[in-house]
Design a protein around this motif. Sequence first.
Motif, PDB file in Angstrom:
ATOM      1  N   ASP A 202       0.757  -1.247   0.091  1.00 56.13           N
ATOM      2  CA  ASP A 202      -0.153   0.063   0.183  1.00 56.13           C
ATOM      3  C   ASP A 202       0.825   1.216   0.000  1.00 56.13           C
ATOM      4  O   ASP A 202       0.563   2.267  -0.518  1.00 56.13           O
ATOM      5  CB  ASP A 202      -1.006   0.021   0.996  1.00 56.13           C
ATOM      6  CG  ASP A 202      -1.799   1.097   1.225  1.00 56.13           C
ATOM      7  OD1 ASP A 202      -2.602   1.408   0.053  1.00 56.13           O
ATOM      8  OD2 ASP A 202      -2.018   1.789   2.328  1.00 56.13           O
ATOM      9  N   GLU A 203       1.979   1.124   0.802  1.00 58.50           N
ATOM     10  CA  GLU A 203       2.892   2.533   0.890  1.00 58.50           C
ATOM     11  C   GLU A 203       3.583   2.748  -0.514  1.00 58.50           C
ATOM     12  O   GLU A 203       3.644   3.767  -1.027  1.00 58.50           O
ATOM     13  CB  GLU A 203       4.041   2.122   1.940  1.00 58.50           C
ATOM     14  CG  GLU A 203       3.263   2.172   3.357  1.00 58.50           C
ATOM     15  CD  GLU A 203       4.385   2.034   4.297  1.00 58.50           C
ATOM     16  OE1 GLU A 203       5.292   1.465   3.928  1.00 58.50           O
ATOM     17  OE2 GLU A 203       4.068   2.264   5.490  1.00 58.50           O
ATOM     18  N   LEU A 204       3.767   1.440  -1.040  1.00 57.84           N
ATOM     19  CA  LEU A 204       4.627   1.617  -2.545  1.00 57.84           C
ATOM     20  C   LEU A 204       3.574   2.260  -3.540  1.00 57.84           C
ATOM     21  O   LEU A 204       3.913   3.076  -4.434  1.00 57.84           O
ATOM     22  CB  LEU A 204       5.144   0.404  -2.927  1.00 57.84           C
ATOM     23  CG  LEU A 204       6.265  -0.251  -2.260  1.00 57.84           C
ATOM     24  CD1 LEU A 204       6.691  -1.430  -2.682  1.00 57.84           C
ATOM     25  CD2 LEU A 204       7.643   0.869  -2.717  1.00 57.84           C
ATOM     26  N   ALA A 205       2.323   1.658  -3.461  1.00 61.00           N
ATOM     27  CA  ALA A 205       1.083   2.252  -4.271  1.00 61.00           C
ATOM     28  C   ALA A 205       1.082   3.745  -4.241  1.00 61.00           C
ATOM     29  O   ALA A 205       0.970   4.264  -4.921  1.00 61.00           O
ATOM     30  CB  ALA A 205      -0.006   1.526  -3.899  1.00 61.00           C
ATOM     31  N   GLN A 206       1.005   4.226  -2.877  1.00 61.48           N
ATOM     32  CA  GLN A 206       0.803   5.642  -2.647  1.00 61.48           C
ATOM     33  C   GLN A 206       1.793   6.458  -3.242  1.00 61.48           C
ATOM     34  O   GLN A 206       1.708   7.615  -3.593  1.00 61.48           O
ATOM     35  CB  GLN A 206       0.580   5.794  -1.286  1.00 61.48           C
ATOM     36  CG  GLN A 206      -0.598   5.273  -0.602  1.00 61.48           C
ATOM     37  CD  GLN A 206      -0.831   5.906   0.847  1.00 61.48           C
ATOM     38  OE1 GLN A 206      -0.846   6.900   1.237  1.00 61.48           O
ATOM     39  NE2 GLN A 206      -1.007   4.784   1.988  1.00 61.48           N
ATOM     40  N   LYS A 207       3.098   5.712  -3.412  1.00 59.15           N
ATOM     41  CA  LYS A 207       4.127   6.625  -3.967  1.00 59.15           C
ATOM     42  C   LYS A 207       4.359   6.395  -5.509  1.00 59.15           C
ATOM     43  O   LYS A 207       5.224   6.940  -6.155  1.00 59.15           O
ATOM     44  CB  LYS A 207       5.521   5.994  -3.441  1.00 59.15           C
ATOM     45  CG  LYS A 207       5.882   6.096  -1.899  1.00 59.15           C
ATOM     46  CD  LYS A 207       7.034   5.595  -1.215  1.00 59.15           C
ATOM     47  CE  LYS A 207       7.118   5.850   0.059  1.00 59.15           C
ATOM     48  NZ  LYS A 207       8.423   5.068   0.503  1.00 59.15           N
ATOM     49  N   GLY A 208       3.189   5.740  -5.992  1.00 57.99           N
ATOM     50  CA  GLY A 208       3.260   5.590  -7.353  1.00 57.99           C
ATOM     51  C   GLY A 208       3.622   4.303  -8.334  1.00 57.99           C
ATOM     52  O   GLY A 208       3.780   4.288  -9.432  1.00 57.99           O
ATOM     53  N   ASP A 209       4.185   3.232  -7.305  1.00 56.99           N
ATOM     54  CA  ASP A 209       4.668   2.273  -8.074  1.00 56.99           C
ATOM     55  C   ASP A 209       3.734   1.512  -8.701  1.00 56.99           C
ATOM     56  O   ASP A 209       2.541   1.182  -8.312  1.00 56.99           O
ATOM     57  CB  ASP A 209       5.372   1.312  -7.137  1.00 56.99           C
ATOM     58  CG  ASP A 209       5.850   0.024  -7.358  1.00 56.99           C
ATOM     59  OD1 ASP A 209       7.155   0.021  -7.603  1.00 56.99           O
ATOM     60  OD2 ASP A 209       5.321  -0.824  -8.119  1.00 56.99           O
ATOM     61  N   PRO A 210       3.995   1.494 -10.115  1.00 53.39           N
ATOM     62  CA  PRO A 210       2.884   0.903 -10.961  1.00 53.39           C
ATOM     63  C   PRO A 210       2.360  -0.591 -10.752  1.00 53.39           C
ATOM     64  O   PRO A 210       1.022  -0.707 -10.781  1.00 53.39           O
ATOM     65  CB  PRO A 210       3.452   0.806 -12.444  1.00 53.39           C
ATOM     66  CG  PRO A 210       4.979   0.664 -12.072  1.00 53.39           C
ATOM     67  CD  PRO A 210       4.972   1.476 -10.900  1.00 53.39           C
ATOM     68  N   LEU A 211       2.970  -1.504 -10.121  1.00 54.79           N
ATOM     69  CA  LEU A 211       2.527  -2.917  -9.908  1.00 54.79           C
ATOM     70  C   LEU A 211       2.012  -2.693  -8.459  1.00 54.79           C
ATOM     71  O   LEU A 211       0.811  -3.576  -8.498  1.00 54.79           O
ATOM     72  CB  LEU A 211       3.681  -3.897 -10.002  1.00 54.79           C
ATOM     73  CG  LEU A 211       4.196  -4.439 -11.404  1.00 54.79           C
ATOM     74  CD1 LEU A 211       5.046  -5.652 -11.240  1.00 54.79           C
ATOM     75  CD2 LEU A 211       2.880  -4.907 -12.089  1.00 54.79           C
ATOM     76  N   ALA A 212       2.407  -2.192  -7.730  1.00 55.12           N
ATOM     77  CA  ALA A 212       1.978  -2.021  -6.257  1.00 55.12           C
ATOM     78  C   ALA A 212       0.505  -1.355  -6.752  1.00 55.12           C
ATOM     79  O   ALA A 212      -0.491  -1.791  -5.865  1.00 55.12           O
ATOM     80  CB  ALA A 212       2.768  -1.457  -5.519  1.00 55.12           C
ATOM     81  N   LEU A 213       0.278  -0.325  -7.316  1.00 51.88           N
ATOM     82  CA  LEU A 213      -0.679   0.194  -7.592  1.00 51.88           C
ATOM     83  C   LEU A 213      -1.923  -0.552  -8.386  1.00 51.88           C
ATOM     84  O   LEU A 213      -3.237  -0.518  -7.698  1.00 51.88           O
ATOM     85  CB  LEU A 213      -0.561   1.501  -8.144  1.00 51.88           C
ATOM     86  CG  LEU A 213      -1.979   2.540  -8.475  1.00 51.88           C
ATOM     87  CD1 LEU A 213      -2.236   3.145  -7.275  1.00 51.88           C
ATOM     88  CD2 LEU A 213      -1.390   3.660  -9.294  1.00 51.88           C
ATOM     89  N   ARG A 214      -1.341  -1.477  -9.076  1.00 54.80           N
ATOM     90  CA  ARG A 214      -2.249  -2.416  -9.914  1.00 54.80           C
ATOM     91  C   ARG A 214      -2.804  -3.252  -8.765  1.00 54.80           C
ATOM     92  O   ARG A 214      -4.175  -3.555  -8.910  1.00 54.80           O
ATOM     93  CB  ARG A 214      -1.648  -3.001 -10.825  1.00 54.80           C
ATOM     94  CG  ARG A 214      -2.122  -3.892 -11.787  1.00 54.80           C
ATOM     95  CD  ARG A 214      -1.719  -5.260 -12.480  1.00 54.80           C
ATOM     96  NE  ARG A 214      -0.785  -4.501 -13.477  1.00 54.80           N
ATOM     97  CZ  ARG A 214       0.094  -5.270 -14.201  1.00 54.80           C
ATOM     98  NH1 ARG A 214       0.008  -6.704 -14.368  1.00 54.80           N
ATOM     99  NH2 ARG A 214       1.072  -4.823 -15.045  1.00 54.80           N
ATOM    100  N   VAL A 215      -1.966  -3.913  -7.985  1.00 51.05           N
ATOM    101  CA  VAL A 215      -2.529  -4.803  -6.878  1.00 51.05           C
ATOM    102  C   VAL A 215      -3.500  -4.111  -6.044  1.00 51.05           C
ATOM    103  O   VAL A 215      -4.881  -4.707  -5.845  1.00 51.05           O
ATOM    104  CB  VAL A 215      -1.417  -5.428  -5.954  1.00 51.05           C
ATOM    105  CG1 VAL A 215      -1.962  -6.111  -4.921  1.00 51.05           C
ATOM    106  CG2 VAL A 215      -0.517  -6.066  -6.777  1.00 51.05           C
ATOM    107  N   MET A 216      -3.375  -2.775  -5.490  1.00 45.07           N
ATOM    108  CA  MET A 216      -4.391  -2.092  -4.697  1.00 45.07           C
ATOM    109  C   MET A 216      -5.679  -1.993  -5.375  1.00 45.07           C
ATOM    110  O   MET A 216      -6.748  -1.995  -4.815  1.00 45.07           O
ATOM    111  CB  MET A 216      -3.739  -0.942  -4.367  1.00 45.07           C
ATOM    112  CG  MET A 216      -2.523  -1.090  -3.390  1.00 45.07           C
ATOM    113  SD  MET A 216      -3.009  -2.377  -1.966  1.00 45.07           S
ATOM    114  CE  MET A 216      -4.125  -1.468  -0.883  1.00 45.07           C
TER     115      MET A 216
END
Length: 317
Positions: A202-216
């Motif tokens: 979730d923290e990586l997704a908030q920073k804009g990591d594309p794959l982490a954001l895809r998971v979330m």
Amino acid sequence: MAVDGGATKTVALLFDEKNFKIKGIGLAGSSNFTIIGVSKAEENLRKAIKEAEGDKADKAVFCLAGIGDSAEDTKRGEEMVRRIFPNAQVYNDGVGAYRATNLFEDGGVFAPGTGSVAFYQKNGELHRVGGWSWIFGDEGSASWIAKTAITYATRVVDGIEEKSELPHAVEEYFKLPFREAVIKLSKEQDKRFIASFAVIVDELAQKGDPLALRVMKEASEYITKMINRLKKEGGRVSVIGGVMNSRIIRYEISSLGVSIFYSYQAVIGGLILAGVKMRFEERDILAKELTQMVYNLPEEELKNYLFINIKSKYSET
């Protein structure tokens, strides 16, 4: 006394029904006996109850993960509870979550925590949806988020997915080289330990990591589908669980018109099942009071049992 026990944490609450006041709170690790075994689950239950001074209670309700999964599991769980509090009532933790969010009215609740399960009530009768275990189900949960993110990380290492910080995050979090971490997690299958990585995703997704954001986003899509499924049955629909600590998921479902609760607030359902009469307004007051008490606990307990990002716990209403 009300006790809510899941795969990640156990919350015990001592409540003064006459004065409508929380008298004590206790927090401990998992009491999902189907995952960690009866002995460790009972140990954690006793720890949380001791902290809450639950031995002062004259009646108790336990809402535990594993109850209702099978006849054998239910028997084991009930026997464990009877050793602690002989006359206690025992329910599945999803039932407690339902009562905490909807009291006795018809409606629905989806609970994405370490795992995930939903309940809806129609014409006064409760029905279960989901909760198919973390191998075949638990979509939208912390274990699903973490497991999916690690799967995507293997694709990055194999060169078939776009660049992402997920492989490095796996190594850093689990303190092993990537392949060794994946093999170790696969062999041990510690659901709670794997699920704890969801906070990092979730923290990586908030920073804009594309794959982490895809998971979330995928987790949000499933939660949205489940909410819409529950809405078909009528009544108010709520979402409760540790995954709701994610700002991304809260944003993604913000237009669906559901009430959002946090995992520890499910323990209020045990009070309702114990016969404590309350209206929604009184439930809300208790939920706020409980939140204040939880955040006054030592930060290490919050990290260990609630997977909360301490740095941002006061950043939003």
